[in-house]
Every structure is written in C-alpha cells, then in structure tokens.
Design a protein around this motif. Structure first.
Motif: not given
Length: 416
Positions: A324-333
């Motif tokens: 159900v869960f997962y980690f991900a980088f926020d690459t918006k920057k």
C-alpha cells in the motif's frame, strides 16, 4: 701487442664516454614518461582531485541532496478505483527530510549516498529500530563494511560485518551501482581506472613543474670529457633542481664548457596536451552530464533517485505496508523549469482543462483559494467544480449536476 692494447684502450675510452653521455641524458630525461609508466593506483580521493571528476560528482550529488522524500499511500476511492495520497507527519519522512538523528544532516546524508553510489563500492545507511519504531538513520563509510557471502551461486546469503559485529542486510539501506550480488556495486573509479590514472598522473606532473618553477626539459652537452667526481656533483645539483627533494633549489650553475640545450616537446607531452582538451568531455560522458539540463536530470540523476527509492521501499517499510505504501522523491525542484517556462505550461494546462487554478497554485506552493477549484472547459469556458461535481456555464447561467442532471437555470432557487 702495444698497438692492439692502444686500440682497445681507445675503444674503451669511447665506450666510457658514450656511457657518460647516456647517464647525462638519463638524468635529464623526460620525467613525464617515467611517471606515466609507474601506473599510479587510482582511488576515490585521487579521482576526486581531478577537477572534471570532482565537478561532475558534486553537481550530481547536490541535485540529489536537495530533493525531499515523500511517503505515499494508495487508497480505494470507490468503484474499485485507487487514489494516491501523501502520508504526512510520518517519523520516517522526518528522518529523511528533517533530522537523521545522526551527525550528518539530511542534505549531507543524501549527498554522501549519491557520492558513494558513484565513487565507492556502494552507499550504506544503518537503520536504527526498536521493534517497528524507526529511531534514526546513520551513514556508514563503505571502508568500514566487510561483506560476508556464502558460496551458493543461486541461493545467495549476505551479511555485513562492522567492527567484528555482524548485521543482516535488512538493517541497512544499501544503494548500489551495477551490482551483481546485491552487496557491492562497481564504481566509476573501477570502470575507467586507466583513464583516471592518466589524468591524475598528468596533474601530478604539472604540479611538479609548478613547484620547480617550470624548469625546461633538455639535455647537457660538454666540449670535454667530464670526470667521475664532476659527474657526481652535476647529478646531485640536477637532482636538487628536478627531484622531489630540495625543491627550493631553483638554479643550476654550469661550469665552463657545459651547455644546456632545450629539448623539443616529446610525443607523450604533445599527446598529453591534446588529451587534456577532451578529458572533461569524456568524464562528462561517463557521468552522463549533458549540455542539455533535462538530459542530465534524466540520465545522471534519476537512476540514483530510483536506486534510493528502491532501497527505501525494500527496507524502510514494514512488511504489512509494502502493498500500500511507497517512498518517492519530489523532483519538482529540479524538473519544473524556469518561472517563465512554468507559467507558460500552466496556461496551456489551464486553457485545455488539464489543471485547475488551485492545482496550479499548489504546484507553486501557494494556498488554495475558496471557489477556485474549477477547471476550464471549452464552449465559452464552461467551468467544472471538482468538489461539488457540477458544471457552470457563465454565458447562460446554467448549473448542471453530473449525478442529478440539470438542476435548472439561473433562478433564485439555484442561486440559493
């Protein structure tokens, strides 16, 4: 007999003179070729002393380090459809983005991970837990980790040993490059060691020239035969000038009859100068750094990000959470472009109905505004309210509910 003796004596004298000349030439020979032939063993520190390598590693690791990591959860949204929501205030995201509870802060930890991924056998981060409670994440230098393997090529088993204590691999976030065993990766230093050795040796050679005041390469010629004692003194003076010892000596005094003749650049030197021009381009190719920013992000940064995400999803989630869960980088920057580029993209997305006003404000880290949860449609900019699920046509004043169908025109009842 005397004649033969005299002839052999002259030959011996001639041979001795040639030997002296060879010794003179050797003592003043091109030190670059000798240095290159030593084949310096390259390691991470020596590789990072090469400006092009240091610049590439620093650029990539900084881009990775500046990105926050978020935790997401997949939830059912009716009709067997799923929506993804961000999980806020989870202790693990605090460890990744705010405080690692270690001596390295979150920026330096991510930077160290990216640097070790590129330049070491891998990046290793210890996970401190108390049952299911995550307490800290602690960076471990790769040199401190010993890999213990079994000998089964199929059912492999790996453990880590640090200071005599053994740990299971699930106690670590292990981020590896080009691995075949899941415990150690292959660094760029190992892959292009010969090229880096040449580059490093070139730098050391140039450094030696600078320390010696840029002494010219050449050879000595003598109009008369030099005695053995004179030869020894000359060699000592020359060693003091060109050797590592006595770098302060920056002059050699030549007696009458000795002359220094400057030598032409050797083939090795000419090749070295030509090679320096393409060295940075070659290193950028190895690190996948392009003149186009988007290609650098895609080829150089995203693989490292994906490797970190894979390690987080494997060992930083509980077994019950992995579906159900997962980690991900926020690459918006690093991917959202310049202000002008973003606003032009937002206009296109807004005009075509892909994004609402509040969604655009959220992308720019602005608060939502009541009444701005609308999406523009054509037919005179028909507005769709994503919360109430109603269409509104300003030029006719009509409101249409998707589920209840048409509620009516612009009447007092509808306005109330």
């Amino acid at each position: 007999m005397g004649l033969f003796s005299s002839l052999f004596q002259k030959r011996d004298d001639s041979k001795e003179e040639q030997t002296n000349n060879v010794q003179e030439t050797t003592s003043t020979a091109d030190v670059l070729l000798q240095t290159l032939l030593k084949s310096e063993t390259i390691n991470k520190n020596k590789a990072l002393s090469i400006p092009a390598v240091s610049s590439a590693v620093d650029r990539i690791s900084n881009l990775v380090a500046m990105l926050p990591v978020k935790l997401y959860k997949k939830e059912k949204d009716g009709d067997n459809k799923y929506k993804v929501v961000e999980v806020l205030n989870d202790p693990r995201t605090k460890l990744l983005n705010q405080d690692t509870k270690d001596t390295l802060d979150t920026f330096q930890l991510k930077k160290a991970i990216a640097r070790d991924y590129l330049m070491e056998k891998g990046a290793y981060v210890f996970i401190e837990k108390n049952l299911n409670e995550f307490k800290s994440i602690r960076y471990v230098e790769p040199d401190n980790i010993q890999i213990l393997k079994n000998y089964d090529p199929i059912f492999r088993d790996i453990k880590y040993e640090i200071n005599g204590q053994q740990y299971e691999t699930y106690n670590f976030l292990t981020i590896l490059r080009n691995t075949t065993d899941g415990a150690t990766g292959k660094s760029i230093v190992n892959e292009i060691s010969k090229s880096l050795e040449t580059s490093f040796t070139t730098i050391m050679y140039e450094l030696g020239l600078v320390k010696k005041g840029g002494g010219k390469k050449g050879f000595l010629s003598s109009k008369r035969r030099i005695g053995e004692e004179e030869m020894k003194k000359l060699k000592r003076a020359w060693d003091s000038y060109y050797g590592k010892e006595g770098i302060e000596e920056n002059v050699v005094i030549l007696n009458d009859g000795l002359e220094f003749k400057e030598g032409a650049s050797s083939t090795v030197e000419l090749q070295m100068n030509e090679r320096k021009k393409t060295l940075k381009e070659d290193i950028n190719d190895v690190f996948h750094i392009s003149s186009k920013y988007d290609e650098t992000i895609k080829d150089a940064v995203m693989p490292i990000i994906s490797a970190i995400e894979s390690a987080l999803n494997r060992n930083f989630l509980l077994e019950s959470e992995k579906e159900v869960f997962y980690f991900a980088f926020d690459t918006k920057k690093i991917t959202r472009g310049s202000l002008k580029e973003r606003y032009e993209a937002y206009k296109i997305a807004s005009d075509t109905g892909w994004l609402g006003t509040n969604e655009i404000r959220s992308e720019e880290d602005y608060d939502a505004i009541d009444g701005f949860d609308v999406i523009k449609l054509n037919l005179g900019n028909v507005l769709y309210d994503t919360k109430s699920k109603t269409f509104y046509t300003p030029n006719t004043g009509e409101v249409l509910d998707v589920q209840k169908k048409k509620l009516g025109g612009d009447t007092d009842e509808n306005r109330s």
